[in-house]
Motif scaffolding. Structure first.
Motif, PDB file in Angstrom:
ATOM      1  N   GLY A 151      39.655  42.780  37.819  1.00  0.00           N
ATOM      2  CA  GLY A 151      39.285  42.434  36.403  1.00  0.00           C
ATOM      3  C   GLY A 151      39.771  41.405  36.141  1.00  0.00           C
ATOM      4  N   LEU A 152      39.272  40.548  35.066  1.00  0.00           N
ATOM      5  CA  LEU A 152      39.971  39.488  34.370  1.00  0.00           C
ATOM      6  C   LEU A 152      41.180  39.884  33.650  1.00  0.00           C
ATOM      7  CD1 LEU A 152      36.883  37.376  33.023  1.00  0.00           C
ATOM      8  CD2 LEU A 152      38.424  36.739  34.708  1.00  0.00           C
ATOM      9  N   ALA A 153      41.307  40.851  32.841  1.00  0.00           N
ATOM     10  CA  ALA A 153      42.345  41.347  32.202  1.00  0.00           C
ATOM     11  C   ALA A 153      43.601  41.588  33.066  1.00  0.00           C
ATOM     12  CB  ALA A 153      42.155  42.445  31.173  1.00  0.00           C
ATOM     13  N   ALA A 154      43.389  41.923  34.195  1.00  0.00           N
ATOM     14  CA  ALA A 154      44.348  42.057  35.331  1.00  0.00           C
ATOM     15  C   ALA A 154      44.927  40.956  35.788  1.00  0.00           C
ATOM     16  CB  ALA A 154      44.015  43.243  36.277  1.00  0.00           C
ATOM     17  N   LEU A 155      44.036  39.870  35.936  1.00  0.00           N
ATOM     18  CA  LEU A 155      44.514  38.680  36.286  1.00  0.00           C
ATOM     19  C   LEU A 155      45.281  37.923  35.363  1.00  0.00           C
ATOM     20  CD1 LEU A 155      41.285  36.963  37.860  1.00  0.00           C
ATOM     21  CD2 LEU A 155      43.362  37.700  39.344  1.00  0.00           C
TER      22      LEU A 155
ATOM     23  N   PRO B 299      44.021  46.331  31.202  1.00  0.00           N
ATOM     24  CA  PRO B 299      44.564  45.893  32.467  1.00  0.00           C
ATOM     25  C   PRO B 299      45.502  46.950  33.005  1.00  0.00           C
ATOM     26  CG  PRO B 299      45.517  44.718  30.441  1.00  0.00           C
ATOM     27  CD  PRO B 299      44.426  45.670  29.830  1.00  0.00           C
ATOM     28  N   LYS B 300      46.225  47.755  32.170  1.00  0.00           N
ATOM     29  CA  LYS B 300      47.127  48.770  33.013  1.00  0.00           C
ATOM     30  C   LYS B 300      46.147  49.775  33.627  1.00  0.00           C
ATOM     31  CE  LYS B 300      51.427  49.356  31.022  1.00  0.00           C
ATOM     32  NZ  LYS B 300      52.169  50.409  29.922  1.00  0.00           N
ATOM     33  N   LYS B 301      44.990  50.152  33.401  1.00  0.00           N
ATOM     34  CA  LYS B 301      44.172  51.021  33.986  1.00  0.00           C
ATOM     35  C   LYS B 301      43.282  50.535  35.122  1.00  0.00           C
ATOM     36  CE  LYS B 301      44.369  53.922  29.831  1.00  0.00           C
ATOM     37  NZ  LYS B 301      43.531  54.454  28.764  1.00  0.00           N
TER      38      LYS B 301
END
Length: 170
Positions: free
Chosen positions: A87-91, A80-82
């Motif tokens: 994306g879902l991880a960033a959400l 999510p940092k990259k």
């Protein structure tokens, strides 16, 4: 406050045993039932979510929302940092959920492996973890304590994940 507890296992059978143990634990404690989700990574890489449901009605334990939310943590293996807020991880990261927890969960499933996850409010996390530790096949336990603010943000996310996931597959 509540806690997300997710345990990864090397096999689907071990995760199914854990799911059944967690449901039995909730029934024995006579607490309000929480969603329990089984997340399976097939040998070919496909991820399947199996929500625990009442046999008589077919309706999910809890209301199914948290099961879908927990299962969605496995669907985006990108860091999510990259991802520059994509994306879902960033959400999940934007909700305030711990970054290391997101990374651990998203990369926890091996080919042919499975995980079981639940949010616990009524049962003490120590009780849940002790029950998981007593199983024949030990799993890798990952947990995140949810503040009231993070929990509220995740509740809101429950409403957008189905639409977001559909957009990804288009």
């Amino acid at each position: 406050m509540s806690e997300l507890i997710i345990t990864a296992f090397p096999t689907e059978a071990a995760a199914m045993a854990a799911r059944d143990a967690l449901i039995a634990l909730q029934l024995a404690a006579k607490t309000e039932l929480e969603d329990v989700i089984l997340v399976i990574r097939r040998a070919e890489g496909e991820i399947t979510l199996e929500q625990a449901a009442w046999k008589a009605t077919g309706k999910p334990l809890g209301d199914g929302r948290w099961g879908l939310l927990i299962g969605s943590l496995f669907l985006d293996e990108r860091d999510p940092k990259k991802q520059k807020n994509r994306g879902l991880a960033a959400l999940f990261r934007r909700t305030g959920l711990d970054l290391e927890f997101i990374r651990d969960v998203s990369g926890a499933l091996v080919s042919g492996g499975a995980a079981v996850g639940m949010r616990t409010r009524a049962l003490p996390p120590k009780t849940v973890i002790a029950r998981l530790a007593s199983l024949d096949v030990p799993g890798r336990v990952m947990r995140a304590t949810l503040s009231a603010e993070v929990e509220a943000e995740l509740e809101t996310l429950c409403d957008v994940i189905p639409d977001f996931s559909a957009a990804l597959s288009d």
